[in-house]
Motif scaffolding. Structure first.
Motif, PDB file in Angstrom:
ATOM      1  N   ALA A  78      59.398 -57.184 -13.056  1.00  8.74           N
ATOM      2  CA  ALA A  78      60.517 -56.545 -12.356  1.00  8.74           C
ATOM      3  C   ALA A  78      61.481 -57.571 -11.763  1.00  8.74           C
ATOM      4  O   ALA A  78      62.596 -57.223 -11.357  1.00  8.74           O
ATOM      5  CB  ALA A  78      59.985 -55.623 -11.259  1.00  8.74           C
ATOM      6  N   LEU A  79      61.066 -58.832 -11.704  1.00 11.85           N
ATOM      7  CA  LEU A  79      61.937 -59.884 -11.140  1.00 11.85           C
ATOM      8  C   LEU A  79      63.018 -60.309 -12.130  1.00 11.85           C
ATOM      9  O   LEU A  79      63.966 -61.000 -11.744  1.00 11.85           O
ATOM     10  CB  LEU A  79      61.113 -61.124 -10.770  1.00 11.85           C
ATOM     11  CG  LEU A  79      60.109 -60.978  -9.621  1.00 11.85           C
ATOM     12  CD1 LEU A  79      59.330 -62.274  -9.458  1.00 11.85           C
ATOM     13  CD2 LEU A  79      60.833 -60.616  -8.335  1.00 11.85           C
ATOM     14  N   GLY A  80      62.861 -59.939 -13.408  1.00  9.70           N
ATOM     15  CA  GLY A  80      63.822 -60.393 -14.414  1.00  9.70           C
ATOM     16  C   GLY A  80      63.504 -61.807 -14.860  1.00  9.70           C
ATOM     17  O   GLY A  80      62.431 -62.340 -14.559  1.00  9.70           O
ATOM     18  N   ALA A  81      64.453 -62.398 -15.602  1.00 12.05           N
ATOM     19  CA  ALA A  81      64.211 -63.709 -16.206  1.00 12.05           C
ATOM     20  C   ALA A  81      64.361 -64.832 -15.177  1.00 12.05           C
ATOM     21  O   ALA A  81      65.177 -64.735 -14.259  1.00 12.05           O
ATOM     22  CB  ALA A  81      65.173 -63.930 -17.371  1.00 12.05           C
ATOM     23  N   ASP A  82      63.551 -65.864 -15.323  1.00 14.92           N
ATOM     24  CA  ASP A  82      63.649 -67.097 -14.536  1.00 14.92           C
ATOM     25  C   ASP A  82      63.760 -66.936 -13.025  1.00 14.92           C
ATOM     26  O   ASP A  82      64.696 -67.443 -12.407  1.00 14.92           O
ATOM     27  CB  ASP A  82      64.851 -67.933 -15.032  1.00 14.92           C
ATOM     28  CG  ASP A  82      64.610 -68.455 -16.431  1.00 14.92           C
ATOM     29  OD1 ASP A  82      63.452 -68.796 -16.747  1.00 14.92           O
ATOM     30  OD2 ASP A  82      65.579 -68.507 -17.215  1.00 14.92           O
ATOM     31  N   PRO A  83      62.806 -66.253 -12.393  1.00 14.83           N
ATOM     32  CA  PRO A  83      62.856 -66.185 -10.926  1.00 14.83           C
ATOM     33  C   PRO A  83      62.557 -67.555 -10.319  1.00 14.83           C
ATOM     34  O   PRO A  83      61.924 -68.401 -10.967  1.00 14.83           O
ATOM     35  CB  PRO A  83      61.742 -65.199 -10.586  1.00 14.83           C
ATOM     36  CG  PRO A  83      60.803 -65.272 -11.742  1.00 14.83           C
ATOM     37  CD  PRO A  83      61.629 -65.586 -12.946  1.00 14.83           C
ATOM     38  N   GLN A  84      63.017 -67.774  -9.107  1.00 16.46           N
ATOM     39  CA  GLN A  84      62.691 -69.012  -8.387  1.00 16.46           C
ATOM     40  C   GLN A  84      61.173 -69.084  -8.174  1.00 16.46           C
ATOM     41  O   GLN A  84      60.533 -68.044  -7.961  1.00 16.46           O
ATOM     42  CB  GLN A  84      63.374 -69.008  -7.011  1.00 16.46           C
ATOM     43  CG  GLN A  84      64.884 -69.105  -7.066  1.00 16.46           C
ATOM     44  CD  GLN A  84      65.343 -70.449  -7.602  1.00 16.46           C
ATOM     45  OE1 GLN A  84      64.897 -71.486  -7.112  1.00 16.46           O
ATOM     46  NE2 GLN A  84      66.193 -70.445  -8.622  1.00 16.46           N
ATOM     47  N   PRO A  85      60.600 -70.310  -8.192  1.00 13.20           N
ATOM     48  CA  PRO A  85      59.144 -70.421  -8.031  1.00 13.20           C
ATOM     49  C   PRO A  85      58.615 -69.738  -6.765  1.00 13.20           C
ATOM     50  O   PRO A  85      57.586 -69.059  -6.814  1.00 13.20           O
ATOM     51  CB  PRO A  85      58.913 -71.941  -7.955  1.00 13.20           C
ATOM     52  CG  PRO A  85      60.070 -72.539  -8.678  1.00 13.20           C
ATOM     53  CD  PRO A  85      61.229 -71.617  -8.464  1.00 13.20           C
ATOM     54  N   ARG A  86      59.336 -69.866  -5.646  1.00 10.73           N
ATOM     55  CA  ARG A  86      58.823 -69.258  -4.420  1.00 10.73           C
ATOM     56  C   ARG A  86      58.786 -67.735  -4.525  1.00 10.73           C
ATOM     57  O   ARG A  86      57.810 -67.097  -4.116  1.00 10.73           O
ATOM     58  CB  ARG A  86      59.670 -69.664  -3.200  1.00 10.73           C
ATOM     59  CG  ARG A  86      59.170 -68.963  -1.949  1.00 10.73           C
ATOM     60  CD  ARG A  86      59.870 -69.354  -0.677  1.00 10.73           C
ATOM     61  NE  ARG A  86      59.415 -68.441   0.380  1.00 10.73           N
ATOM     62  CZ  ARG A  86      59.393 -68.718   1.661  1.00 10.73           C
ATOM     63  NH1 ARG A  86      59.840 -69.888   2.095  1.00 10.73           N
ATOM     64  NH2 ARG A  86      58.958 -67.852   2.537  1.00 10.73           N
ATOM     65  N   LEU A  87      59.843 -67.168  -5.096  1.00 11.09           N
ATOM     66  CA  LEU A  87      59.896 -65.713  -5.248  1.00 11.09           C
ATOM     67  C   LEU A  87      58.808 -65.231  -6.215  1.00 11.09           C
ATOM     68  O   LEU A  87      58.137 -64.218  -5.971  1.00 11.09           O
ATOM     69  CB  LEU A  87      61.282 -65.279  -5.745  1.00 11.09           C
ATOM     70  CG  LEU A  87      61.462 -63.776  -5.991  1.00 11.09           C
ATOM     71  CD1 LEU A  87      61.268 -62.978  -4.702  1.00 11.09           C
ATOM     72  CD2 LEU A  87      62.840 -63.486  -6.588  1.00 11.09           C
ATOM     73  N   LEU A  88      58.633 -65.971  -7.295  1.00 11.78           N
ATOM     74  CA  LEU A  88      57.602 -65.631  -8.280  1.00 11.78           C
ATOM     75  C   LEU A  88      56.219 -65.639  -7.622  1.00 11.78           C
ATOM     76  O   LEU A  88      55.423 -64.701  -7.773  1.00 11.78           O
ATOM     77  CB  LEU A  88      57.667 -66.634  -9.439  1.00 11.78           C
ATOM     78  CG  LEU A  88      56.601 -66.521 -10.523  1.00 11.78           C
ATOM     79  CD1 LEU A  88      56.575 -65.127 -11.143  1.00 11.78           C
ATOM     80  CD2 LEU A  88      56.816 -67.577 -11.608  1.00 11.78           C
TER      81      LEU A  88
END
Lengths: 197, 197
Positions: A78-88
Motif C-alpha cells: 500500500a506504500l507504493g513504489a520505493d518508500p523511504q527506508p524509515r517508512l518501510l
C-alpha cells in the motif's frame, strides 16, 4: 464419484480449528479430540494428517506466520513504489503488532506457541533462521552506524536485533494489556527517532 | 501436638510444585491433581488453598516475580553505593534476562503465564500497575531527552517503555533459542549506547 480431497486444504482446515481452540481456550485445551470436534471431522482424520501434537503445533504456527507475512506484505504494498527506508520499516513493524482483532487473535496463538516452543524446541525448527533473516532485512534498512564502539563490530545487526525484540515485547505487552496501542506505537516511533536521528 | 502450619508457607510449597509442573510439562499439564501429586499433598489440600486454577496461576506468577525481584535486588546491591544510572539500569535489565538456568526456568514459567493471561486477564490484575511502575523507574534513570518532537510530550517514558519491551522481547527470543546470550546482551548494550549517547 467423490471429489478428490486436497491434503494441504484439509490440513489447513484442521490447523484453523486448532487455532480457534488455542485462541479461545488456550493451548492446554488443544487435543486430537477437541480439534477434531472443532473441525467437524473424526479424530482418526486429524491423526491421518498430524501424527503428533508437536507436528500439529508446528503447522498451525506456520499458518499464523504466513498470515502475519501476508498482513506485512499488504501494508508494504500500500506504500507504493520505493518508500523511504524509515517508512518501510515503520509500516512493516507496525503490521507485526497486535493492534486489531484479527492480529490480536493470531498474536495470542503465536504467544502460546512461543511459550510451547520454549519447552519443545523441536516443534519450531524454522523459528531461528526465520528470525535471523528478518534481523538481516531490518539491518539493511537502518542507517549505517557512524563508527562501532571499540570491540564491537556488529552495531547494525545489534540495532536490528534490538528493534525486532522491542516489537516482540510490545506485542506481548499489548496482548497482556500492560501497554495501550497508543503507548506501544509511541514507543516504536521513539525508537525509530533514535535509530534514524 | 501437631506443628501449626504456616498457610503462606503451604501455599508457596504448592505454588513451587505448580511451577515445576509448568516448567517441565507446560501449563496445559497444570491441574489440581498433577500439582497435588508433585507437591506430595492431597488434591483436597490444594483446593483448600486455591479455589480456582486462575488463583493458583496468579499466586505462582507472583512467586516468579518475587524471585525475579530478588535477583534484581541482589545484582544491584552488588554494585555498592551510588552507581551511575547507566550501570544501574544495565545491571537491573540484565538481571531480568533469562541468562542462567534458574532464570531460564522462571522465564519459561513467566512466558507461559503471559500467554495464559492474554486469554485470562483476571489471572493477573497486578501486571499492569507493576509494569507502569517499572517503566516510570526506568524513565527516571534515563538522560532527559533533548527536546520532544512536535506533538509528543512523553519522550522519556516512551524511551523507557521501549527499553522494557526490548528486554521482554530479548527474553522471549532467548527462551526460544532465536537469539544467543551474546546477541541479546549486545542488543541491550547497543540500546543503552543509543539512549545514553
Amino acid at each position: 464419484m467423490p471429489r478428490k480431497v486436497d491434503p494441504r486444504q484439509r490440513r489447513t482446515l484442521i490447523a484453523d480449528a486448532l487455532m480457534r481452540v488455542a485462541a479461545d481456550r488456550g493451548l492446554e485445551a488443544v487435543s486430537l479430540r477437541h480439534v477434531a470436534a472443532e473441525a467437524g471431522v473424526s479424530a482418526g482424520m486429524v491423526q491421518h494428517y498430524f501424527t503428533t501434537k508437536d507436528e500439529m503445533m508446528a503447522f498451525a504456527l506456520s499458518v499464523v506466520r504466513d498470515r502475519g507475512q501476508a498482513r506485512v506484505e499488504a501494508a508494504v504494498a500500500a506504500l507504493g513504489a520505493d518508500p523511504q527506508p524509515r517508512l518501510l520499516l515503520r509500516t512493516l513493524l507496525a503490521a507485526l503488532l497486535p493492534l486489531d482483532d484479527a492480529a490480536r487473535e493470531d498474536g495470542r496463538v503465536a504467544l502460546a506457541f512461543l511459550s510451547w516452543t520454549a519447552l519443545h524446541p523441536a516443534a519450531a525448527p524454522g523459528l531461528r533462521p526465520d528470525t535471523a533473516r528478518l534481523v538481516e532485512f531490518i539491518a539493511g534498512l537502518l542507517p549505517r552506524p557512524p563508527a562501532p564502539p571499540a570491540g564491537r563490530a556488529e552495531a547494525a545487526s545489534d540495532a536490528a536485533a534490538g528493534l525486532l525484540a522491542l516489537v516482540e515485547g510490545l506485542g506481548v505487552y499489548l496482548l497482556g494489556g500492560q501497554y495501550t496501542p497508543a503507548q506501544a506505537t509511541a514507543a516504536l516511533d521513539h525508537q525509530l527517532d533514535l535509530l534514524f536521528a
